[in-house]
Every structure is written in structure tokens, then in C-alpha cells.
Write an enzyme that holds these catalytic residues in place. Structure first.
Site, short mmCIF file in Angstrom:
data_model
loop_
_atom_site.label_atom_id
_atom_site.label_comp_id
_atom_site.label_asym_id
_atom_site.label_seq_id
_atom_site.Cartn_x
_atom_site.Cartn_y
_atom_site.Cartn_z
N HIS A 88 68.95 28.49 20.28
CA HIS A 88 68.50 27.12 19.98
C HIS A 88 67.58 26.54 21.04
CE1 HIS A 88 68.42 23.18 18.27
NE2 HIS A 88 69.13 22.62 19.23
N ASP A 126 68.47 30.97 15.96
CA ASP A 126 68.98 29.62 16.16
C ASP A 126 70.03 29.35 15.09
OD1 ASP A 126 69.47 26.89 16.43
OD2 ASP A 126 67.37 26.39 16.77
N SER A 158 65.10 19.63 19.13
CA SER A 158 66.30 19.49 18.31
C SER A 158 66.35 18.10 17.65
CB SER A 158 67.55 19.78 19.16
OG SER A 158 68.69 19.94 18.36
#
Length: 269
Positions: A244, A214, A107
Site C-alpha cells: 500500500h 495493495d 490513500s
């Protein structure tokens, strides 16, 4: 659960706490780079898999995150965070000299890892990016348009199809549960622009893993960034239905098997 220990290193803007999951005579070092608002302690399962695979695992809590110093989730400049991660790499290299290093970022950690590869990629054996903030990410632009940033907590259902992941995240006192901070959003926008300007990672092998559901860091926006970043040696794995946090997903063992298989190819070849 693998044994671990903590180290404190001097970061660019304050002290940084790093976790080490040691391994006797490791085949490689895995350097984990966590995402926004979380901390390296959430990667215990990943570290267990990697140490069983023959890795010594290191990862910092970024400044303003977890056990490290600084105002919570305040990042003025991601170049400083990249430098902090490099200090942890140096710690790992001192502990395990001559062992190849694989960088794994998730991320916001994918953003940091991508920029790290541009700055320090010559010293890396491989790069793994999980749901990376790269390319086109609309969230910071949307939030910066507000005069006062809305205090909207993350919908924990978007993390994983496993409801336990969201429940543990919501109850974790080391996770930030408040609003974004304007300087951090501005720094994110600048970092995305910087990465876009600095070209691909050349011969560094890259594995990109992403869930196709996601909704925090949408697949299509990251793909734009990956296309700019990747060199000649790259692999893409997109997991149907995954959200995610693919390392915490219901198919996490499949994802981590893809990671370890990729590492076997690039480190052992």
C-alpha cells in the site's frame, strides 16, 4: 533530514497543524496530503527527497489526526478537510509567491487530493495520487453493515515489504490504532460519490502510482476512479509486488524518482 517547522492554521472545524520543510528559492511547492489514521510526520523521507529536488514542502495533519485538533479520526465531511488543505496552500503561496504548486495525496489523502483538484485544480501545476481511495472501495460498505464496528487493527504487514515500516507504524503514538468511526466511513462513501459525479480534472497533469499487491486499497477499485478523474495528460505507474505505501516500499527510491521526473516534465516544460 531536512529542517522543518510547524504552523497552526484555522481549519474549518478546528485548529490544523501543518509542517513546512523550507527551501530557499524553490522551483515548486509540494503540498502533501496524508492518509487515514496517520500524520504528516511519516513523510519525512518524501520531504527530504522533494526538498533536494528543489521543492518547498508543506503538509497538514488533518483534523482529528496527528497534532491537529478534533476527536481522533473523526471526519464528518471531507469537503471540510479539502478546505483545510486549501488554507495550507494559501500559507505556502504567501511564503513562496508565484511558485507552482504540485499536490501529492496518498490513500485517503488521494481521495482528498482528487476532490481538491476538482475544486481548486485551476491553481495547481500537477496532481500525484499514491494508492488513492477512489472509485470502488468495499471496506466502508463492509464495515457499515455491522451494528457495532469491529475493532480490527490494520495488519501492518500490508503497508510495505519492509518490515521496519510496519514496526515503526505500530509504535507511533501519533498514529491511530483503534477502530474506524461510523461518521468517517459514511463521509468516505459520500466523498467517493461526490468525486464520481464531478468529472475529470481536465488539463491538469496527473501521475497515478500504485502497488499491484495493495490489499488495503486494491488496484482494480482505484483504477475505476482514475478512469473517471483523469484528463488528457496522465501517467500510470504500477509497481510489481509493492504493497500500500509505495513511498515507504523497498523500491521507494524508484517511486520517488518517477514522481520527481513527472514534476520535471510538467513544471519545467
Amino acid at each position: 533530514m531536512a529542517d522543518s517547522r510547524e504552523h497552526t492554521v484555522t481549519g474549518t472545524t478546528g485548529s490544523v497543524v501543518a509542517r513546512e520543510w523550507p527551501c530557499e528559492r524553490p522551483r515548486y511547492v509540494a503540498l502533501l496530503v496524508h492518509g487515514y489514521g496517520e500524520h504528516i510526520g511519516r513523510y519525512e523521507y518524501v520531504a527530504d527527497v522533494l526538498t533536494a529536488h528543489g521543492a518547498a514542502v508543506f503538509g497538514p495533519d488533518h483534523i482529528g489526526h496527528g497534532k491537529s485538533a478534533g476527536e481522533r479520526v473523526l471526519v464528518e465531511d471531507f469537503e471540510d478537510v479539502v478546505s483545510d488543505v486549501h488554507a495550507v496552500e494559501e500559507l505556502a503561496r504567501a511564503a513562496y509567491p508565484g511558485v507552482p504548486v504540485v499536490l501529492i495525496g496518498h490513500s485517503m489523502g488521494g481521495l482528498i487530493a482528487a476532490r481538491y483538484a476538482q475544486r481548486y485544480g485551476a491553481g495547481l501545476a500537477a496532481l500525484v495520487l499514491s494508492g488513492p481511495v477512489l472509485g470502488v472501495w468495499e471496506l466502508p460498505h463492509t464495515l457499515l453493515a455491522y451494528d457495532e464496528l469491529p475493532d480490527v487493527p490494520i495488519d501492518t504487514d500490508l503497508l510495505s515489504r519492509d518490515p521496519e515500516v510496519g514496526a515503526v507504524y505500530a509504535a507511533d503514538p501519533l498514529v491511530w490504532h483503534g477502530p474506524f468511526k461510523r461518521p468517517t466511513l459514511k463521509a468516505t462513501v459520500r466523498a467517493l460519490e461526490t468525486i464520481s459525479k464531478h468529472g475529470d480534472v481536465g488539463r491538469l497533469p496527473l501521475l497515478w502510482v500504485h502497488g499491484d499487491d495493495d490489499r488495503i486499497v486494491p488496484l482494480s477499485g482505484s483504477r475505476t476512479g482514475i478512469e473517471e478523474l483523469r484528463g488528457a495528460d496522465w501517467v500510470e505507474r504500477v509497481y510489481p509486488g509493492a504493497r500500500h505505501e509505495v513511498f515507504n516500499e523497498t523500491n521507494k527510491d524508484e517511486v520517488l524518482a518517477d514522481v520527481t521526473g513527472f514534476v520535471d516534465r510538467v513544471v519545467m516544460s
